[in-house]
Enzyme design. Sequence first.
Site, PDB file in Angstrom:
ATOM      1  CD  GLU A   1       3.335   2.336  -2.242  1.00  0.00           C
ATOM      2  OE1 GLU A   1       2.671   2.515  -3.269  1.00  0.00           O
ATOM      3  OE2 GLU A   1       2.882   2.572  -1.109  1.00  0.00           O
TER       4      GLU A   1
ATOM      5  CG  LEU B   1     -10.428  -6.055  -9.907  1.00  0.00           C
ATOM      6  CD1 LEU B   1      -9.053  -6.573 -10.312  1.00  0.00           C
ATOM      7  CD2 LEU B   1     -11.044  -5.230 -11.028  1.00  0.00           C
TER       8      LEU B   1
ATOM      9  CG  ASN C   1      -2.909  -4.146  -5.194  1.00  0.00           C
ATOM     10  OD1 ASN C   1      -3.001  -3.012  -5.666  1.00  0.00           O
ATOM     11  ND2 ASN C   1      -3.183  -4.393  -3.924  1.00  0.00           N
TER      12      ASN C   1
ATOM     13  CG  HIS D   1      -1.306  -3.625   0.685  1.00  0.00           C
ATOM     14  ND1 HIS D   1      -2.583  -3.094   0.688  1.00  0.00           N
ATOM     15  CD2 HIS D   1      -0.982  -3.832   1.982  1.00  0.00           C
ATOM     16  CE1 HIS D   1      -3.011  -3.000   1.932  1.00  0.00           C
ATOM     17  NE2 HIS D   1      -2.052  -3.441   2.738  1.00  0.00           N
TER      18      HIS D   1
ATOM     19  CG  ASN E   1       2.737   3.403  -7.007  1.00  0.00           C
ATOM     20  OD1 ASN E   1       3.867   2.922  -6.952  1.00  0.00           O
ATOM     21  ND2 ASN E   1       2.053   3.748  -5.926  1.00  0.00           N
TER      22      ASN E   1
HETATM   23  C1  GRF Z   1      -0.209   3.522  -2.723  1.00  0.00           C
HETATM   24  O1  GRF Z   1       0.203   3.726  -1.415  1.00  0.00           O
HETATM   25  C2  GRF Z   1      -0.478   2.064  -2.978  1.00  0.00           C
HETATM   26  O2  GRF Z   1       0.350   1.232  -2.240  1.00  0.00           O
HETATM   27  C3  GRF Z   1      -1.909   1.901  -2.533  1.00  0.00           C
HETATM   28  O3  GRF Z   1      -2.535   3.099  -2.926  1.00  0.00           O
HETATM   29  C4  GRF Z   1      -1.578   4.149  -2.999  1.00  0.00           C
HETATM   30  C5  GRF Z   1      -1.668   4.737  -4.361  1.00  0.00           C
HETATM   31  O4  GRF Z   1      -0.882   5.877  -4.501  1.00  0.00           O
HETATM   32  N1  GRF Z   1      -2.497   0.720  -3.080  1.00  0.00           N
HETATM   33  P1  GRF Z   1      -0.731   6.560  -5.922  1.00  0.00           P
HETATM   34  O5  GRF Z   1      -2.137   6.890  -6.419  1.00  0.00           O
HETATM   35  O6  GRF Z   1      -0.015   5.633  -6.825  1.00  0.00           O
HETATM   36  O7  GRF Z   1       0.055   7.822  -5.646  1.00  0.00           O
END
Ligand code: GRF
Length: 194
Positions: A179, A98, A112, A114, A22
């Site tokens: 995502e 946090l 965030n 999720h 991400n």
């Molecule tokens: C993702 O699935 C996000 O939704 C969750 O942690 C994961 C992080 O993946 N909070 P990355 O490190 O961005 O590949």
Amino acid sequence: MQKSIGIKKANVAVFISGTGSNFKNLIQHSLKKNSKYKISLVISNKSKAKGLIYAKKYKIHKKVINYKNIRNAEKIIIDLLKRKKIKLICLAGFMKILSANFIKKFKGKIINIHPSLLPKYKGLNTHQKVIKNREKFSGCTVHFVNSKLDSGKIILQKKIKILKGDTSEKVAKRVLKEEHLLYPKALEKILINL
Ligand code: GRF
């Protein structure tokens, strides 16, 4: 705020602990012509987080924070956020909680992502739970962070269908793809009002 080619871009910090897909995706989106933000800082609680390679690749200031003492850790983070004039914090697979104080200080400025359709399946192992409970849908959610885990106001959500023969790994893969579409969209959406 920062000036770049005539457009003022908001400074954003990303907090990670692992793979950082991400993080990478948010960077790539920020480089697009009409993007309203710039990733100016990445924070990790793990020196070996794989995602830190993108800090090097895209020349982003990185800071690894020792979390043995949360008060000290957050003090260092707050100083850096000020120094870098950060407008918004994006948590992206950040595995530390946090403190209530920190969240209060940056109220409305921490978001965030999720991997579930919140309010369903807060916390860890969302995809396993979805498969175990034979859900028809899953998805991902971008939300504001408040003092309760995965409970802040929802900004955007994307639903996917659970298919016949799906495993938690298959669902995780499809949700992660979503995502990567959802997070930049949510970010741009809230930056308008910041
Ligand atoms: C993702 O699935 C996000 O939704 C969750 O942690 C994961 C992080 O993946 N909070 P990355 O490190 O961005 O590949």
